[in-house]
Design a protein around this motif. Structure first.
Motif, short mmCIF file in Angstrom:
data_model
loop_
_atom_site.label_atom_id
_atom_site.label_comp_id
_atom_site.label_asym_id
_atom_site.label_seq_id
_atom_site.Cartn_x
_atom_site.Cartn_y
_atom_site.Cartn_z
N PRO A 144 0.80 -1.22 0.00
CA PRO A 144 0.00 0.00 0.00
C PRO A 144 0.84 1.28 0.00
O PRO A 144 0.43 2.29 -0.56
N GLY A 148 0.43 4.21 -2.78
CA GLY A 148 0.21 5.60 -2.38
C GLY A 148 1.29 6.52 -2.94
O GLY A 148 0.99 7.62 -3.43
N VAL A 176 -3.00 3.50 1.83
CA VAL A 176 -2.72 4.05 0.49
C VAL A 176 -3.08 5.53 0.45
O VAL A 176 -2.31 6.36 -0.05
#
Length: 284
Positions: A144, A148, A176
């Motif tokens: 994640p 992101g 994220v």
């Protein structure tokens, strides 16, 4: 996130009594775990999952204990599949490890922290700016923080959107969203069933695709201008063979160090800014 209401019993201290540490009341510790877990986008238990779906929460992934096949489970699975989310049947031990409440009842739902966009939003964004479409396609990114960071990079380098697969990849979780540093509010993220098929569909709209791979042509020698999709692969295995074969270019970042690979989000940033550089030179 779950909309369940939680109640907390408050303890009042008399002013003249010495201040002391307040210990959680019976059940309050578990209640606090439920609150924190709900904020992370995880919903546990049949009723909680049904309520979350009824409230319009966007499902990312549903985990069902192997062997559960009753009508209530069937309704949950049907609703999640209608949203285009994936359903995984897993062993009870895996659900126990994922659970923080200890009361998952064989059902855990990962909700999306943000709504997904549709493909047309990406093309509208490019048209409004008078630019050739520029998108990131992520082939099974699982971390994640990487997702992101890539969304953040996509926004800063002027990409018009990010495309992720439905299966075997992280979705728009709370982690994220935090790692994107706000970029998720401005950069459309589209979820698709099949990255390879999506590439074929976007080629029909005039797009070209460059796949990141250590064995590819050095990025400075490739023409990365025009309507382009930058394909970044899984953190461990890279871009899958089928997706790589669909791409027009296989490009690499020149590396002079002692290790043989870059982090997925770092590689995405380096390649993205080579695309930006070439676009800027072409405009002169």
């Amino acid at each position: 996130m779950s909309q369940d209401k939680y109640s907390t019993e408050m303890t009042e201290l008399l002013p003249e009594e010495p201040e002391e540490e307040l210990r959680p009341l019976p059940g309050q510790q578990m209640e606090e775990k439920n609150k924190n877990h709900a904020r992370s986008g995880i919903v546990e238990g049949r009723n909680a999952v049904q309520e979350a779906l009824r409230a319009g929460k966007t499902a990312d992934r549903l985990y069902i204990q192997d062997g559960l096949r009753d009508p209530a489970i069937g309704q949950i699975v049907s609703k999640v599949k209608k949203q285009g989310a994936s359903v995984s049947f897993v062993k009870k031990q895996q659900l126990d490890q994922m659970s923080e409440t200890g009361r998952h009842q064989g059902v855990i739902l990962q909700c999306s922290a943000y709504e997904y966009a549709d493909m047309e939003e990406i093309f509208r964004a490019a048209e409004e700016k008078g630019e050739a479409p520029f998108v990131f396609l992520l082939d099974e990114i699982e971390d994640p923080h990487n997702l992101g960071a890539i969304i953040r990079t996509a926004n800063l380098c002027g990409a018009h959107g990010v495309i992720i697969p439905k299966h075997r990849a992280v979705g728009l979780t709370a982690t994220v969203v935090k790692a994107s540093a706000g970029a998720i509010n401005y950069t459309p993220v589209v979820k698709v069933t099949n990255i390879a098929k999506t590439i074929d569909e976007l080629k029909e709209r005039g797009m070209w695709f460059a796949c990141a791979d250590m064995g590819g042509e050095v990025m400075y020698n490739c023409n990365l201008t025009g309507p382009i999709g930058l394909v970044i692969g899984n953190e461990g295995s890279g871009v899958s063979r089928l997706v790589r074969e669909k791409c027009d270019y296989v490009v690499s970042v020149p590396m002079k160090g002692d290790i043989d690979s870059l982090n997925a989000s770092v590689a995405a940033g380096v390649l993205a800014y080579e695309i930006v550089r070439q676009r800027m030179l072409k405009q002169k």
